[in-house]
Write a protein that holds these residues in place. Structure first.
Motif, PDB file in Angstrom:
ATOM      1  N   GLN A  91     112.935   6.048  24.760  1.00 47.66           N
ATOM      2  CA  GLN A  91     112.464   7.474  24.878  1.00 47.66           C
ATOM      3  C   GLN A  91     113.128   8.108  26.119  1.00 47.66           C
ATOM      4  OE1 GLN A  91     110.070   5.325  23.647  1.00 47.66           O
ATOM      5  NE2 GLN A  91     110.227   6.140  21.443  1.00 47.66           N
ATOM      6  N   ILE A  94     118.035   8.897  27.485  1.00 49.67           N
ATOM      7  CA  ILE A  94     118.953  10.106  27.242  1.00 49.67           C
ATOM      8  C   ILE A  94     118.718  11.246  28.368  1.00 49.67           C
ATOM      9  CG2 ILE A  94     119.845  11.472  25.788  1.00 49.67           C
ATOM     10  CD1 ILE A  94     120.411   9.649  23.764  1.00 49.67           C
ATOM     11  N   THR A  98     121.098  12.562  31.429  1.00 50.99           N
ATOM     12  CA  THR A  98     121.914  14.085  31.384  1.00 50.99           C
ATOM     13  C   THR A  98     121.539  14.784  32.488  1.00 50.99           C
ATOM     14  OG1 THR A  98     119.869  14.663  29.922  1.00 50.99           O
ATOM     15  CG2 THR A  98     122.196  14.303  28.625  1.00 50.99           C
ATOM     16  N   GLU A 114     125.517  10.221  16.553  1.00 50.98           N
ATOM     17  CA  GLU A 114     124.190  11.068  17.060  1.00 50.98           C
ATOM     18  C   GLU A 114     124.020  11.201  18.523  1.00 50.98           C
ATOM     19  OE1 GLU A 114     122.120  12.921  15.148  1.00 50.98           O
ATOM     20  OE2 GLU A 114     120.713  13.561  16.491  1.00 50.98           O
ATOM     21  N   GLN A 118     125.220  13.914  23.278  1.00 55.03           N
ATOM     22  CA  GLN A 118     124.543  14.033  24.449  1.00 55.03           C
ATOM     23  C   GLN A 118     125.221  13.256  25.759  1.00 55.03           C
ATOM     24  OE1 GLN A 118     122.156  15.970  25.353  1.00 55.03           O
ATOM     25  NE2 GLN A 118     120.530  16.325  23.600  1.00 55.03           N
ATOM     26  N   THR A 155     107.947   0.480  15.439  1.00 61.02           N
ATOM     27  CA  THR A 155     108.114   2.016  15.267  1.00 61.02           C
ATOM     28  C   THR A 155     109.416   2.250  16.421  1.00 61.02           C
ATOM     29  OG1 THR A 155     105.666   1.411  16.126  1.00 61.02           O
ATOM     30  CG2 THR A 155     106.596   3.891  15.972  1.00 61.02           C
ATOM     31  N   GLY A 156     109.867   3.661  15.975  1.00 59.60           N
ATOM     32  CA  GLY A 156     110.973   3.881  16.707  1.00 59.60           C
ATOM     33  C   GLY A 156     112.351   3.277  16.438  1.00 59.60           C
ATOM     34  N   THR A 158     115.466   1.994  13.555  1.00 64.19           N
ATOM     35  CA  THR A 158     115.688   2.571  12.244  1.00 64.19           C
ATOM     36  C   THR A 158     115.744   1.350  11.084  1.00 64.19           C
ATOM     37  OG1 THR A 158     117.727   2.545  13.069  1.00 64.19           O
ATOM     38  CG2 THR A 158     117.173   4.808  12.596  1.00 64.19           C
ATOM     39  N   ARG A 161     114.656   2.016   7.457  1.00 62.94           N
ATOM     40  CA  ARG A 161     115.984   2.869   6.721  1.00 62.94           C
ATOM     41  C   ARG A 161     116.651   1.711   5.902  1.00 62.94           C
ATOM     42  NH1 ARG A 161     118.856   6.883  10.535  1.00 62.94           N
ATOM     43  NH2 ARG A 161     120.925   6.062  10.416  1.00 62.94           N
TER      44      ARG A 161
ATOM     45  N   ALA B   3     125.108  18.535  30.840  1.00 59.36           N
ATOM     46  CA  ALA B   3     123.985  19.005  30.811  1.00 59.36           C
ATOM     47  C   ALA B   3     123.124  18.481  29.661  1.00 59.36           C
ATOM     48  CB  ALA B   3     123.833  20.512  31.181  1.00 59.36           C
ATOM     49  N   TYR B   4     122.001  18.396  29.670  1.00 53.79           N
ATOM     50  CA  TYR B   4     121.114  18.262  28.352  1.00 53.79           C
ATOM     51  C   TYR B   4     121.360  19.374  27.249  1.00 53.79           C
ATOM     52  CZ  TYR B   4     117.136  16.674  25.540  1.00 53.79           C
ATOM     53  OH  TYR B   4     116.421  16.227  24.406  1.00 53.79           O
ATOM     54  N   GLN B   5     121.567  18.977  26.083  1.00 56.50           N
ATOM     55  CA  GLN B   5     122.001  19.837  25.074  1.00 56.50           C
ATOM     56  C   GLN B   5     120.760  20.319  24.332  1.00 56.50           C
ATOM     57  OE1 GLN B   5     125.369  21.043  24.657  1.00 56.50           O
ATOM     58  NE2 GLN B   5     125.567  19.671  26.499  1.00 56.50           N
ATOM     59  N   ARG B 198     107.272   8.904  18.090  1.00 56.38           N
ATOM     60  CA  ARG B 198     108.056   7.904  18.488  1.00 56.38           C
ATOM     61  C   ARG B 198     109.067   7.507  17.448  1.00 56.38           C
ATOM     62  NH1 ARG B 198     105.332   3.784  22.019  1.00 56.38           N
ATOM     63  NH2 ARG B 198     106.288   2.136  20.824  1.00 56.38           N
ATOM     64  N   GLN B 199     108.836   7.651  16.212  1.00 56.36           N
ATOM     65  CA  GLN B 199     109.961   7.162  15.306  1.00 56.36           C
ATOM     66  C   GLN B 199     111.068   8.113  15.509  1.00 56.36           C
ATOM     67  OE1 GLN B 199     109.443   4.645  13.756  1.00 56.36           O
ATOM     68  NE2 GLN B 199     109.818   4.651  11.469  1.00 56.36           N
ATOM     69  N   THR B 201     111.917   9.987  17.905  1.00 54.59           N
ATOM     70  CA  THR B 201     112.662  10.206  19.358  1.00 54.59           C
ATOM     71  C   THR B 201     113.398   8.723  19.514  1.00 54.59           C
ATOM     72  OG1 THR B 201     110.471   9.477  20.427  1.00 54.59           O
ATOM     73  CG2 THR B 201     111.111  11.835  20.312  1.00 54.59           C
ATOM     74  N   GLY B 202     112.755   7.775  18.795  1.00 51.17           N
ATOM     75  CA  GLY B 202     113.357   6.210  18.917  1.00 51.17           C
ATOM     76  C   GLY B 202     114.927   6.290  18.604  1.00 51.17           C
ATOM     77  N   TYR B 204     116.015   7.431  15.370  1.00 47.11           N
ATOM     78  CA  TYR B 204     116.455   8.421  14.328  1.00 47.11           C
ATOM     79  C   TYR B 204     117.259   9.645  14.687  1.00 47.11           C
ATOM     80  CZ  TYR B 204     114.379   5.910  10.214  1.00 47.11           C
ATOM     81  OH  TYR B 204     114.050   5.153   9.345  1.00 47.11           O
ATOM     82  N   ALA B 205     116.371  10.563  15.643  1.00 47.01           N
ATOM     83  CA  ALA B 205     117.154  11.452  16.089  1.00 47.01           C
ATOM     84  C   ALA B 205     117.124  11.547  17.699  1.00 47.01           C
ATOM     85  CB  ALA B 205     116.503  12.845  15.856  1.00 47.01           C
ATOM     86  N   PRO B 206     117.803  10.489  18.102  1.00 47.94           N
ATOM     87  CA  PRO B 206     117.444  10.104  19.486  1.00 47.94           C
ATOM     88  C   PRO B 206     118.145  11.123  20.728  1.00 47.94           C
ATOM     89  CG  PRO B 206     119.287   8.777  18.867  1.00 47.94           C
ATOM     90  CD  PRO B 206     118.760   9.648  17.568  1.00 47.94           C
ATOM     91  N   ALA B 207     118.914  11.918  19.986  1.00 49.15           N
ATOM     92  CA  ALA B 207     119.691  12.708  21.023  1.00 49.15           C
ATOM     93  C   ALA B 207     118.726  14.025  21.583  1.00 49.15           C
ATOM     94  CB  ALA B 207     120.915  13.558  20.394  1.00 49.15           C
ATOM     95  N   ASN B 208     117.698  14.243  20.997  1.00 44.32           N
ATOM     96  CA  ASN B 208     116.845  15.212  21.383  1.00 44.32           C
ATOM     97  C   ASN B 208     115.339  15.076  21.678  1.00 44.32           C
ATOM     98  OD1 ASN B 208     119.126  16.416  19.480  1.00 44.32           O
ATOM     99  ND2 ASN B 208     118.681  17.789  21.213  1.00 44.32           N
ATOM    100  N   PRO B 209     115.162  13.962  22.584  1.00 43.15           N
ATOM    101  CA  PRO B 209     113.572  13.572  22.533  1.00 43.15           C
ATOM    102  C   PRO B 209     112.711  14.606  23.269  1.00 43.15           C
ATOM    103  CG  PRO B 209     114.991  12.433  24.145  1.00 43.15           C
ATOM    104  CD  PRO B 209     115.922  13.248  23.238  1.00 43.15           C
ATOM    105  N   ILE B 210     113.219  15.438  23.967  1.00 40.47           N
ATOM    106  CA  ILE B 210     112.219  16.338  24.759  1.00 40.47           C
ATOM    107  C   ILE B 210     111.789  17.239  23.868  1.00 40.47           C
ATOM    108  CG2 ILE B 210     112.219  18.046  26.616  1.00 40.47           C
ATOM    109  CD1 ILE B 210     114.082  16.310  28.163  1.00 40.47           C
ATOM    110  N   MET B 213     109.219  15.632  21.646  1.00 41.75           N
ATOM    111  CA  MET B 213     107.855  15.364  22.249  1.00 41.75           C
ATOM    112  C   MET B 213     107.149  16.755  22.661  1.00 41.75           C
ATOM    113  SD  MET B 213     109.174  12.496  25.194  1.00 41.75           S
ATOM    114  CE  MET B 213     109.706  11.026  24.617  1.00 41.75           C
TER     115      MET B 213
END
Lengths: 296, 249
Positions: A91, A94, A98, A114, A118, A155-156, A158, A161, B3-5, B198-199, B201-202, B204-210, B213
């Motif tokens: 978590q 990334i 950055t 994906e 970043q 958890t967390g 894929t 899927r 920078a963070y996007q 967690r699912q 941010t783990g 699936y869409a790991p690029a934008n955890p902040i 959350m």
């Protein structure tokens, strides 16, 4: 005397790597200015990046990263370079990359399109495939055998899927259950709460090797998905990426990477002296032969 | 240096290969969080009241057992209790029952979580109920008994109505806690709000955890604050001027 010193400096500059000829930018400049390289590592990603008995990060990715660190020292002529180790999780890695807390992440991060929004990745250092762990006496050999059975993933990740995708194709129906971490998911199979655990083969091999009776478990079925792992870097940082890639490609071309691989995947490793016994997959051999940083 | 996007709209994007959207996952998680917490609250209130009353009755055996219950369930971390109920208990049941619990019981994670959370919170509520009863002067109980009420009637008509009003503030905290504590159920695989966070941010869409959350935190905040307002309303509605805890009339 002064003249000769200058001459020496000029001479050494000329013989240094070409990268120094241009002005330093990005991470290399940051390292040069601060004298510190911040290395992000995992705490329990066996055998890629994890803590040994002395809480020191070790592993396959760490070995490769240490070669990068050596080359950074040479390139910047900073023999006293200080490496600061920062533990990261899936978590936090990334955001920490950055925001500049870490300069390089040495773990087991999938190089995905994906994530490339970043961060950047060095050339792939490992290729994992998603497969099933079952009990040997459960008689499960293919996805079809899972029909109506509970299947666990962590958890967390894929992995569920791939089951979902594949079950559609085969019109099989599984009950998805979840473990908090890989150890929990494994416990679900061990205690009979789940018939199979779907995860990256290398992680499954690690869990089996650590089990009380490894004979009771097996990795079965086809590869449900194939993913490359890479060393994670900051985006838009060409100088540092070039250095990292040069180091890694060098290891691949010289074949030195085979020795590193064997040390972590084919022989006893700390902390419990287990042996993963996981020979290189054809996909990994291919990736090492033609180094690339393509994501999935 | 990059920078963070930031991308707050990430939750409105489709989940790859599923035909679903991330916000649907969060809403489904929120649904399980609310259902689990409310179901557990029913158990907690019922069991907690019984045990709390039992701690104050004259019978030594009953009050001793109630005390044992409170100390057992209040002194073990909730996460450990969840784990024990889910992984350890079935191993001690007869094999047939154990296998049924593990493989055929409907909604295994949900039912276990409701029970574990309810039983744990009951121990905390029991302490508050006991406190509420002990706050009242001893004369109240004696007066009730002197008037010919049975012990049960004294509790029902004299002690508990006031005791519950006295403990409404700590019960409010407990009610807010149960929503937040339900997040612990992710250790047994309940697909509640924190699990979905967690699912996403783990992997699936790991690029934008902040962003994910933060949105999750705001959802918890809204839930807990609504619980708080609900209890505050209840407190105003049930207030009896002139009694202890009745506030200004």
């Amino acid at each position: 005397m002064r003249v000769s010193l200058i001459a020496l400096a000029v001479a050494s500059t000329l013989t240094a790597a070409p990268a120094l000829a241009e002005e330093l930018t990005g991470t290399l400049k940051k390292i040069k200015d601060s004298g510190v390289l911040n290395l992000g590592h995992r705490e329990s990603s066996i055998p890629f990046s994890y803590l040994d008995d002395n809480q020191k990060p070790i592993g396959y990715s760490m070995d490769l990263c240490n070669r990068v660190v050596e080359n950074v020292k040479k390139e910047l002529k900073l023999p006293t370079l200080l490496v600061k180790y920062t533990p990261v999780t899936s978590q936090t890695r990334i955001p920490l990359m950055t925001n500049g807390t870490i300069d390089i992440e040495c773990g087991s991060t999938t190089n995905s399109i994906e994530r490339q929004k970043q961060v950047a990745f060095g050339v792939s250092t490992y290729v994992t495939s998603v497969r099933m762990l079952t009990k040997t006496n459960a008689g499960i050999k293919t996805l079809n055998d899972l029909n109506g059975k509970p299947v666990v993933t962590t958890t967390g990740t894929t992995s569920d899927r791939y089951i979902k995708q594949n079950e559609k194709g085969l019109s099989i129906d599984v009950k998805n259950v979840y473990g908090k971490d890989h150890a929990d998911s494994f416990l679900m199979v061990d205690t009979g709460r789940a018939a199979a655990f779907v995860m990256d083969d290398v992680l499954l091999a690690g869990l089996i090797a650590n089990a009380k009776t490894p004979k009771d478990f097996a990795i079965v079925g086809p590869a449900l998905s194939v993913e490359p792992y890479g060393i994670m870097l900051r985006k838009d940082d060409p100088q540092f990426k070039t250095l990292v890639d040069k180091t890694l490609v060098g290891l691949m071309k010289s074949g030195e990477i085979n020795a590193v691989y064997n040390r972590w995947f084919m022989s006893s490793i700390p902390p419990r002296n287990i042996n993963l016994n996981l020979p290189m997959s054809p996909q990994l051999k291919e990736a090492l032969k033609t180094p690339n940083d393509k994501g999935v | 240096m990059s920078a963070y996007q930031w991308h707050w709209g990430v939750i409105f994007e489709p989940v790859p290969d599923t035909g679903e959207f991330y916000y649907q996952w969060l809403l489904s998680g929120l649904g399980w969080t609310l259902t689990t917490a409310l179901a557990a609250w029913c158990i907690a209130l019922l069991v907690g009241t019984l045990v709390g009353v039992a701690r104050t009755v004259p019978n030594r055996l009953v009050s001793g057992l109630a005390t044992a219950y409170v100390e057992l369930f209040r002194n073990i971390p909730l996460i450990v209790q969840m784990f024990l109920w889910f992984f350890v208990l079935p191993e001690f049941l007869p094999a047939a029952v154990g296998n049924w619990v593990k493989q055929d019981m409907p909604l295994p994670a949900f039912s276990t979580a409701v029970m574990a959370l309810g039983i744990y919170t009951a121990a905390r509520i029991a302490e508050q109920v006991r406190t509420g009863i002990l706050t009242l002067s001893r004369g109240q109980k004696n007066a009730g008994l002197a008037m010919g009420l049975t012990l049960w009637q004294t509790y029902r008509y004299v002690l508990l109505p006031v005791a519950f009003r006295v403990i409404t503030p700590p019960l409010t905290s407990e009610f807010m806690n149960i929503f937040k504590n339900s997040a612990v159920a992710l250790v047994i695989g309940l697909t509640e709000l924190t699990f979905q966070m967690r699912q996403i941010t783990g992997e699936y869409a790991p690029a934008n955890p902040i962003e994910v959350m933060t949105i999750t935190s705001v959802l918890y905040l809204l839930v807990a604050f609504s619980a708080n307002r609900l209890m505050a309303w209840l407190e105003r509605k049930t207030r009896i001027p002139g009694t202890i805890g009745g506030g200004q009339s």
